[in-house]
Design an enzyme around this catalytic site. Structure first.
Site, PDB file in Angstrom:
ATOM      1  N   GLY A 171     -25.210 140.738  30.965  1.00 38.49           N
ATOM      2  CA  GLY A 171     -25.398 139.899  29.784  1.00 38.49           C
ATOM      3  C   GLY A 171     -26.340 140.583  28.811  1.00 38.49           C
ATOM      4  O   GLY A 171     -26.980 141.598  29.127  1.00 38.49           O
ATOM      5  N   LEU A 172     -26.433 139.996  27.629  1.00 35.37           N
ATOM      6  CA  LEU A 172     -27.255 140.578  26.555  1.00 35.37           C
ATOM      7  C   LEU A 172     -28.736 140.578  26.899  1.00 35.37           C
ATOM      8  O   LEU A 172     -29.179 139.822  27.778  1.00 35.37           O
ATOM      9  CB  LEU A 172     -27.049 139.748  25.273  1.00 35.37           C
ATOM     10  CG  LEU A 172     -25.644 139.762  24.669  1.00 35.37           C
ATOM     11  CD1 LEU A 172     -25.534 138.682  23.589  1.00 35.37           C
ATOM     12  CD2 LEU A 172     -25.330 141.144  24.090  1.00 35.37           C
ATOM     13  N   SER A 173     -29.477 141.403  26.196  1.00 30.63           N
ATOM     14  CA  SER A 173     -30.937 141.373  26.342  1.00 30.63           C
ATOM     15  C   SER A 173     -31.435 139.985  25.941  1.00 30.63           C
ATOM     16  O   SER A 173     -31.024 139.442  24.913  1.00 30.63           O
ATOM     17  CB  SER A 173     -31.554 142.440  25.426  1.00 30.63           C
ATOM     18  OG  SER A 173     -32.958 142.386  25.518  1.00 30.63           O
ATOM     19  N   GLY A 174     -32.284 139.416  26.782  1.00 24.84           N
ATOM     20  CA  GLY A 174     -32.813 138.075  26.495  1.00 24.84           C
ATOM     21  C   GLY A 174     -31.930 136.950  26.995  1.00 24.84           C
ATOM     22  O   GLY A 174     -32.252 135.772  26.832  1.00 24.84           O
ATOM     23  N   SER A 219     -25.682 146.169  31.548  1.00 22.60           N
ATOM     24  CA  SER A 219     -24.390 146.751  31.967  1.00 22.60           C
ATOM     25  C   SER A 219     -23.263 146.333  31.020  1.00 22.60           C
ATOM     26  O   SER A 219     -22.376 145.584  31.401  1.00 22.60           O
ATOM     27  CB  SER A 219     -24.070 146.400  33.431  1.00 22.60           C
ATOM     28  OG  SER A 219     -24.351 145.084  33.787  1.00 22.60           O
ATOM     29  N   GLY A 260     -31.404 136.136  30.037  1.00 19.76           N
ATOM     30  CA  GLY A 260     -32.057 135.449  31.156  1.00 19.76           C
ATOM     31  C   GLY A 260     -31.819 136.103  32.506  1.00 19.76           C
ATOM     32  O   GLY A 260     -32.124 135.514  33.547  1.00 19.76           O
ATOM     33  N   LYS A 261     -31.330 137.325  32.506  1.00 20.05           N
ATOM     34  CA  LYS A 261     -30.998 138.013  33.768  1.00 20.05           C
ATOM     35  C   LYS A 261     -32.233 138.179  34.673  1.00 20.05           C
ATOM     36  O   LYS A 261     -32.197 137.804  35.841  1.00 20.05           O
ATOM     37  CB  LYS A 261     -30.381 139.396  33.480  1.00 20.05           C
ATOM     38  CG  LYS A 261     -29.115 139.340  32.628  1.00 20.05           C
ATOM     39  CD  LYS A 261     -28.557 140.726  32.348  1.00 20.05           C
ATOM     40  CE  LYS A 261     -29.483 141.630  31.556  1.00 20.05           C
ATOM     41  NZ  LYS A 261     -29.790 141.145  30.189  1.00 20.05           N
ATOM     42  N   SER A 262     -33.298 138.762  34.138  1.00 18.38           N
ATOM     43  CA  SER A 262     -34.483 139.016  34.968  1.00 18.38           C
ATOM     44  C   SER A 262     -35.111 137.697  35.425  1.00 18.38           C
ATOM     45  O   SER A 262     -35.492 137.553  36.595  1.00 18.38           O
ATOM     46  CB  SER A 262     -35.517 139.828  34.185  1.00 18.38           C
ATOM     47  OG  SER A 262     -34.987 141.075  33.833  1.00 18.38           O
TER      48      SER A 262
HETATM   49  N1  LIG Z   1     -32.255 128.570  31.689  1.00 19.94           N
HETATM   50  C1  LIG Z   1     -32.866 129.749  31.488  1.00 19.94           C
HETATM   51  N2  LIG Z   1     -32.616 130.793  32.317  1.00 19.94           N
HETATM   52  C2  LIG Z   1     -33.214 131.997  32.099  1.00 19.94           C
HETATM   53  N3  LIG Z   1     -34.080 132.249  31.096  1.00 19.94           N
HETATM   54  C3  LIG Z   1     -34.357 131.244  30.233  1.00 19.94           C
HETATM   55  C4  LIG Z   1     -33.771 129.956  30.394  1.00 19.94           C
HETATM   56  N4  LIG Z   1     -34.210 129.154  29.410  1.00 19.94           N
HETATM   57  C5  LIG Z   1     -35.053 129.900  28.665  1.00 19.94           C
HETATM   58  N5  LIG Z   1     -35.158 131.156  29.150  1.00 19.94           N
HETATM   59  C6  LIG Z   1     -36.016 132.224  28.575  1.00 19.94           C
HETATM   60  O1  LIG Z   1     -35.172 133.271  28.085  1.00 19.94           O
HETATM   61  C7  LIG Z   1     -35.828 134.524  28.211  1.00 19.94           C
HETATM   62  C8  LIG Z   1     -34.930 135.454  29.020  1.00 19.94           C
HETATM   63  O2  LIG Z   1     -35.544 136.716  29.116  1.00 19.94           O
HETATM   64  P1  LIG Z   1     -35.208 137.742  30.268  1.00 19.94           P
HETATM   65  O3  LIG Z   1     -36.246 138.810  30.203  1.00 19.94           O
HETATM   66  O4  LIG Z   1     -35.006 137.043  31.570  1.00 19.94           O
HETATM   67  O5  LIG Z   1     -33.812 138.303  29.766  1.00 19.94           O
HETATM   68  P2  LIG Z   1     -32.991 139.566  30.281  1.00 19.94           P
HETATM   69  O6  LIG Z   1     -31.569 139.137  30.284  1.00 19.94           O
HETATM   70  O7  LIG Z   1     -33.568 140.079  31.554  1.00 19.94           O
HETATM   71  O8  LIG Z   1     -33.208 140.618  29.116  1.00 19.94           O
HETATM   72  P3  LIG Z   1     -33.257 142.235  29.177  1.00 19.94           P
HETATM   73  O9  LIG Z   1     -31.832 142.703  29.257  1.00 19.94           O
HETATM   74  O10 LIG Z   1     -33.903 142.632  27.887  1.00 19.94           O
HETATM   75  O11 LIG Z   1     -34.075 142.652  30.357  1.00 19.94           O
HETATM   76  C9  LIG Z   1     -37.159 134.255  28.903  1.00 19.94           C
HETATM   77  O12 LIG Z   1     -38.159 134.179  27.925  1.00 19.94           O
HETATM   78  C10 LIG Z   1     -36.923 132.907  29.589  1.00 19.94           C
HETATM   79  O13 LIG Z   1     -38.117 132.188  29.782  1.00 19.94           O
HETATM   80 MG   LIG Z   2     -34.426 141.917  32.107  1.00 20.96          MG
END
Ligand SMILES: Nc1ncnc2c1ncn2[C@@H]1O[C@H](COP(=O)(O)OP(=O)(O)OP(=O)(O)O)[C@@H](O)[C@H]1O
Ligand SMILES: [Mg+2]
Length: 205
Positions: free
Chosen positions: A37-40, A111, A42-44
């Site tokens: 999924g996209l950056s942000g 990915s 919620g993956k991590s």
């Molecule tokens: N239901 C949810 N599940 C996951 N994250 C959420 C949710 N609601 C809000 N968020 C917020 O969305 C953001 C997700 O950021 P996160 O770093 O997990 O994204 P990511 O997909 O890992 O991005 P990246 O590819 O840049 O590493 C966090 O600030 C998190 O608190």
């Molecule tokens: Mg991440």
């Protein structure tokens, strides 16, 4: 060249332990839950929440996270299409090794390319590969911008940024699709737990 020369002289060394013995030892079957999924999106956040839930329930698991892996193993790779493919290839090989050790693996990498995720599935093996699309929209991800990266990408300070100046190819038939703007962390985690439930053998606990 080097690779070909050494490969010719390599002989696979067999373990004295079977996959089944590791299953009994760890009371689980190995699986890789592959988040994309996209950056942000919620993956991590979801990966580490799921990992905590599994560890608390007595399961051996580990998160391979994009940022973390780029601090070490893949620190030599950038974000060109070729480097992204090599990033995913190495992660998939590591996930495969961790699965061979009996672990449940959760990966959290953008990915973005379908072909790369197909390669990961092939390396890990379809039986142990579960693709999960964290489908949060670009608009929502950009609004969240937890690392300030979208702002930098829009300002032209980061090149080849997925969703802005580099493509994202969503999965066609993921096992699960989770939009984190519509479902809580808890609700998303429950759905991922349900997906891997067949790998968690409660009867042996
Ligand atoms: N239901 C949810 N599940 C996951 N994250 C959420 C949710 N609601 C809000 N968020 C917020 O969305 C953001 C997700 O950021 P996160 O770093 O997990 O994204 P990511 O997909 O890992 O991005 P990246 O590819 O840049 O590493 C966090 O600030 C998190 O608190
Ligand atoms: Mg991440």
């Amino acid at each position: 060249m080097d690779q070909q020369n050494t490969a010719r002289d390599l002989v696979w060394q067999s373990s004295q332990t079977s996959t089944q013995e590791r299953r009994v030892l760890l009371k689980q079957s190995p699986v890789t839950l592959w988040m994309t999924g996209l950056s942000g999106a919620g993956k991590s956040t979801l990966a580490f929440h799921l990992e905590k839930r599994l560890i608390d329930a007595g399961h051996a698991c580990f998160v391979l996270d994009g940022d973390n892996v780029r601090h070490g193993l893949n620190r030599d790779l950038g974000f060109s299409p070729h480097a992204r493919t090599e990033n995913i290839r190495r992660i998939a090989e590591v996930a495969k090794l961790m699965n061979a050790a009996g672990l449940i693996v959760i990966t959290s990498f953008i990915s973005p390319y379908r072909d790369d995720r197909s390669m990961a599935r092939e390396i890990i093996g379809s039986d142990a590969f579960r693709e999960v699309h964290i489908s949060t929209t670009l608009q929502q991800c950009e609004h969240r911008d937890p690392k300030g990266l979208y702002q930098k990408a829009r300002a032209g300070l980061i090149s080849e940024f997925t969703g802005i100046s580099a493509p994202y190819e969503p999965p066609i038939a993921p096992c699960l699709s989770l939009d984190t703007s519509a479902s809580s962390v808890e609700a998303c985690t429950e759905r991922m737990l349900a997906l891997i439930q067949p790998f968690l053998d409660e009867t042996r606990r």
